[in-house]
Design an enzyme around this catalytic site. Sequence first.
Site, PDB file in Angstrom:
ATOM      1  N   HIS A   1      -7.282   7.658   6.848  1.00  0.00           N
ATOM      2  CA  HIS A   1      -6.823   7.647   8.235  1.00  0.00           C
ATOM      3  C   HIS A   1      -7.845   8.474   9.011  1.00  0.00           C
ATOM      4  CE1 HIS A   1      -2.268   6.894   7.376  1.00  0.00           C
ATOM      5  NE2 HIS A   1      -3.022   6.377   6.420  1.00  0.00           N
TER       6      HIS A   1
ATOM      7  N   GLU B   1       0.926   5.492   1.012  1.00  0.00           N
ATOM      8  CA  GLU B   1       0.254   6.532   1.816  1.00  0.00           C
ATOM      9  C   GLU B   1       0.481   7.925   1.232  1.00  0.00           C
ATOM     10  OE1 GLU B   1       0.651   6.176   6.108  1.00  0.00           O
ATOM     11  OE2 GLU B   1       1.142   8.303   6.201  1.00  0.00           O
TER      12      GLU B   1
ATOM     13  N   HIS C   1       4.128  -1.079   3.532  1.00  0.00           N
ATOM     14  CA  HIS C   1       3.313   0.139   3.395  1.00  0.00           C
ATOM     15  C   HIS C   1       4.292   1.296   3.179  1.00  0.00           C
ATOM     16  CE1 HIS C   1      -0.037   2.937   4.327  1.00  0.00           C
ATOM     17  NE2 HIS C   1       0.861   3.640   5.003  1.00  0.00           N
TER      18      HIS C   1
ATOM     19  N   PHE D   1      11.664  14.794  11.296  1.00  0.00           N
ATOM     20  CA  PHE D   1      10.559  13.837  11.488  1.00  0.00           C
ATOM     21  C   PHE D   1      10.942  12.795  12.536  1.00  0.00           C
ATOM     22  CE2 PHE D   1       8.220  13.304   7.118  1.00  0.00           C
ATOM     23  CZ  PHE D   1       7.584  14.512   7.299  1.00  0.00           C
TER      24      PHE D   1
ATOM     25  N   ALA E   1      -6.075   5.752  21.004  1.00  0.00           N
ATOM     26  CA  ALA E   1      -6.588   5.105  19.793  1.00  0.00           C
ATOM     27  C   ALA E   1      -7.474   3.889  20.093  1.00  0.00           C
ATOM     28  CB  ALA E   1      -5.420   4.700  18.900  1.00  0.00           C
TER      29      ALA E   1
ATOM     30  N   ARG F   1      -4.768   7.827  17.261  1.00  0.00           N
ATOM     31  CA  ARG F   1      -5.038   8.886  18.231  1.00  0.00           C
ATOM     32  C   ARG F   1      -4.742  10.241  17.603  1.00  0.00           C
ATOM     33  NH1 ARG F   1      -1.031  10.417  23.046  1.00  0.00           N
ATOM     34  NH2 ARG F   1       0.070  11.160  21.220  1.00  0.00           N
ATOM     35  N   GLY F   2      -3.588  10.352  16.926  1.00  0.00           N
ATOM     36  CA  GLY F   2      -3.138  11.645  16.413  1.00  0.00           C
ATOM     37  C   GLY F   2      -2.396  12.404  17.489  1.00  0.00           C
ATOM     38  N   ASP F   3      -1.881  13.563  17.145  1.00  0.00           N
ATOM     39  CA  ASP F   3      -1.194  14.423  18.119  1.00  0.00           C
ATOM     40  C   ASP F   3      -1.970  15.718  18.216  1.00  0.00           C
ATOM     41  OD1 ASP F   3       1.076  12.755  18.751  1.00  0.00           O
ATOM     42  OD2 ASP F   3       1.651  13.060  16.652  1.00  0.00           O
TER      43      ASP F   3
ATOM     44  N   HIS G   1       6.608   4.171  21.004  1.00  0.00           N
ATOM     45  CA  HIS G   1       6.081   5.527  20.833  1.00  0.00           C
ATOM     46  C   HIS G   1       6.806   6.458  21.807  1.00  0.00           C
ATOM     47  CE1 HIS G   1       3.132   8.831  21.212  1.00  0.00           C
ATOM     48  NE2 HIS G   1       2.918   8.573  19.932  1.00  0.00           N
TER      49      HIS G   1
ATOM     50  N   SER H   1       0.838  -1.196   0.000  1.00  0.00           N
ATOM     51  CA  SER H   1       0.000   0.000   0.000  1.00  0.00           C
ATOM     52  C   SER H   1       0.878   1.253   0.000  1.00  0.00           C
ATOM     53  CB  SER H   1      -0.888  -0.017   1.251  1.00  0.00           C
ATOM     54  OG  SER H   1      -0.118  -0.320   2.392  1.00  0.00           O
TER      55      SER H   1
ATOM     56  N   TYR I   1       4.564   0.422  16.909  1.00  0.00           N
ATOM     57  CA  TYR I   1       5.838   1.143  17.073  1.00  0.00           C
ATOM     58  C   TYR I   1       6.977   0.203  17.465  1.00  0.00           C
ATOM     59  CZ  TYR I   1       2.695   5.075  16.882  1.00  0.00           C
ATOM     60  OH  TYR I   1       1.745   5.970  16.456  1.00  0.00           O
TER      61      TYR I   1
ATOM     62  N   GLN J   1       5.257   2.396  12.488  1.00  0.00           N
ATOM     63  CA  GLN J   1       6.049   3.613  12.285  1.00  0.00           C
ATOM     64  C   GLN J   1       7.278   3.181  11.494  1.00  0.00           C
ATOM     65  OE1 GLN J   1       6.493   6.605  11.686  1.00  0.00           O
ATOM     66  NE2 GLN J   1       5.718   7.357  13.648  1.00  0.00           N
TER      67      GLN J   1
HETATM   68  P1  FAD Z   1      -2.148   5.469  20.808  1.00  0.00           P
HETATM   69  O1  FAD Z   1      -2.161   4.041  20.402  1.00  0.00           O
HETATM   70  O2  FAD Z   1      -3.324   5.989  21.549  1.00  0.00           O
HETATM   71  O3  FAD Z   1      -0.828   5.673  21.695  1.00  0.00           O
HETATM   72  C1  FAD Z   1      -0.350   6.973  21.995  1.00  0.00           C
HETATM   73  C2  FAD Z   1       0.542   6.935  23.236  1.00  0.00           C
HETATM   74  O4  FAD Z   1      -0.244   6.789  24.399  1.00  0.00           O
HETATM   75  C3  FAD Z   1       1.544   5.789  23.281  1.00  0.00           C
HETATM   76  O5  FAD Z   1       2.707   6.272  23.891  1.00  0.00           O
HETATM   77  C4  FAD Z   1       0.863   4.760  24.169  1.00  0.00           C
HETATM   78  O6  FAD Z   1       1.774   3.885  24.773  1.00  0.00           O
HETATM   79  C5  FAD Z   1       0.186   5.674  25.163  1.00  0.00           C
HETATM   80  N1  FAD Z   1      -1.033   5.109  25.749  1.00  0.00           N
HETATM   81  C6  FAD Z   1      -2.048   4.493  25.114  1.00  0.00           C
HETATM   82  N2  FAD Z   1      -3.018   4.141  25.982  1.00  0.00           N
HETATM   83  C7  FAD Z   1      -2.614   4.561  27.200  1.00  0.00           C
HETATM   84  C8  FAD Z   1      -3.177   4.541  28.503  1.00  0.00           C
HETATM   85  N3  FAD Z   1      -4.379   4.003  28.722  1.00  0.00           N
HETATM   86  N4  FAD Z   1      -2.476   5.086  29.514  1.00  0.00           N
HETATM   87  C9  FAD Z   1      -1.257   5.664  29.290  1.00  0.00           C
HETATM   88  N5  FAD Z   1      -0.670   5.725  28.073  1.00  0.00           N
HETATM   89  C10 FAD Z   1      -1.341   5.191  27.049  1.00  0.00           C
HETATM   90  N6  FAD Z   1      -1.071  11.127  12.810  1.00  0.00           N
HETATM   91  C11 FAD Z   1      -2.041  11.950  12.319  1.00  0.00           C
HETATM   92  O7  FAD Z   1      -2.308  13.003  12.918  1.00  0.00           O
HETATM   93  N7  FAD Z   1      -2.692  11.671  11.153  1.00  0.00           N
HETATM   94  C12 FAD Z   1      -2.461  10.541  10.448  1.00  0.00           C
HETATM   95  O8  FAD Z   1      -3.083  10.318   9.400  1.00  0.00           O
HETATM   96  C13 FAD Z   1      -1.466   9.628  10.941  1.00  0.00           C
HETATM   97  N8  FAD Z   1      -1.204   8.480  10.306  1.00  0.00           N
HETATM   98  C14 FAD Z   1      -0.316   7.573  10.867  1.00  0.00           C
HETATM   99  C15 FAD Z   1      -0.132   6.334  10.247  1.00  0.00           C
HETATM  100  C16 FAD Z   1       0.747   5.392  10.802  1.00  0.00           C
HETATM  101  C17 FAD Z   1       0.893   4.054  10.114  1.00  0.00           C
HETATM  102  C18 FAD Z   1       1.475   5.709  11.991  1.00  0.00           C
HETATM  103  C19 FAD Z   1       2.447   4.721  12.559  1.00  0.00           C
HETATM  104  C20 FAD Z   1       1.304   6.946  12.588  1.00  0.00           C
HETATM  105  C21 FAD Z   1       0.397   7.882  12.062  1.00  0.00           C
HETATM  106  N9  FAD Z   1       0.158   9.117  12.676  1.00  0.00           N
HETATM  107  C22 FAD Z   1      -0.792   9.977  12.163  1.00  0.00           C
HETATM  108  C23 FAD Z   1       0.900   9.503  13.887  1.00  0.00           C
HETATM  109  C24 FAD Z   1       0.134   9.135  15.183  1.00  0.00           C
HETATM  110  O9  FAD Z   1      -1.079   9.823  15.237  1.00  0.00           O
HETATM  111  C25 FAD Z   1       1.041   9.514  16.346  1.00  0.00           C
HETATM  112  O10 FAD Z   1       2.120   8.627  16.409  1.00  0.00           O
HETATM  113  C26 FAD Z   1       0.337   9.640  17.703  1.00  0.00           C
HETATM  114  O11 FAD Z   1       1.239  10.270  18.605  1.00  0.00           O
HETATM  115  C27 FAD Z   1      -0.065   8.307  18.317  1.00  0.00           C
HETATM  116  O12 FAD Z   1      -1.126   7.731  17.682  1.00  0.00           O
HETATM  117  P2  FAD Z   1      -1.569   6.220  18.031  1.00  0.00           P
HETATM  118  O13 FAD Z   1      -2.782   5.938  17.279  1.00  0.00           O
HETATM  119  O14 FAD Z   1      -0.423   5.325  17.915  1.00  0.00           O
HETATM  120  O15 FAD Z   1      -1.927   6.443  19.610  1.00  0.00           O
END
Ligand code: FAD
Length: 276
Positions: free
Chosen positions: A68, A9, A257, A207, A114, A98-100, A140, A7, A136, A167
């Site tokens: 996404h 992106e 990917h 990055f 997420a 989740r996003g940032d 992360h 795929s 990751y 990642q």
């Molecule tokens: P999560 O899985 O929620 O994790 C985030 C952090 O929180 C981690 O450190 C985890 O260990 C911690 N955590 C989770 N649950 C808990 C809990 N209950 N208590 C304490 N800590 C916890 N970003 C965008 O904005 N748009 C995009 O389109 C986008 N596409 C992406 C595609 C891929 C393939 C990847 C790998 C990343 C992408 N990102 C994107 C970046 C991503 O949004 C960031 O890495 C973000 O910081 C974390 O998202 P996540 O979904 O992994 O979060």
Amino acid sequence: MSRSLFSFEFFPPQTAEGVEKLALTRKRLAALQPDYFSVTFGAGGSTRERTLEVVQQIKAEGLQVAPHLSCVGSTRTNIASLLKTYQELGIKRIVALRGDLPSGMATTGEFQYANELVSFIREQTGEHFHIEVAAYPEFHPQARSARDDLLNFQRKVNAGANSSITQYFYNTDSYFNFVDSCRKLGLTIPIVPGIMPILKYSQLARFSDMCGADIPRWMRKTLEGYGDDNEAVQAFGLDVVTRMCEKLLAGGVPGLHFYTLNQSGPALEICKRLGI
Ligand code: FAD
């Protein structure tokens, strides 16, 4: 690569010129018959409309597309309405993140992590979507510990994720170690490596610092040595990344990917060298 999943992106362009360029990139990459294209989503919904536009364009071209969807800063109502739109468009795959939080946005909104988004998608749409989540191999940057991050990945799988995309990384041991740890926890979903071609060193270094992806010292030193010679940087990048993909494929990865950064050239060249 015989029948692995692969795929590409994209991010939604900001200008008319970018839209045109992306259409061309897509056309070139579509010739490789990828399983799907994915389109990123700016955190806090900042690209909501532009992501949807690109998704519609790809769909109209008869290609498979996975939007996404990031939940931080958003509400259940907003996410539910977007899910409904995607269902109506016939979209079957979503990358749930989740996003940032964008700088200046003070509240996380109704979702913190997420896994909550994955649960919400399942609650709202049952099994309609194939859900991808982020993984990751080098952990992360905000994770309290490697173990905690792994347990978070497990929460996303338990919430209903079907597969995952990593990642990017340049050290295959980190990937294989992560897969081993997941298998030990009984997590069997596919973990597809995210591949980042190297286009510009300063951009990659920035990055990587932000997202916690390690650029091994030998690569950093070599890339730094090229200075502004982007041609040399890219040639080195193609060699290194192709070799890494070869190792990953030989190690039995379920697919690849590519983070294309909306450019077809590097991904096409890597695929050509891999015989895809
Ligand atoms: P999560 O899985 O929620 O994790 C985030 C952090 O929180 C981690 O450190 C985890 O260990 C911690 N955590 C989770 N649950 C808990 C809990 N209950 N208590 C304490 N800590 C916890 N970003 C965008 O904005 N748009 C995009 O389109 C986008 N596409 C992406 C595609 C891929 C393939 C990847 C790998 C990343 C992408 N990102 C994107 C970046 C991503 O949004 C960031 O890495 C973000 O910081 C974390 O998202 P996540 O979904 O992994 O979060």
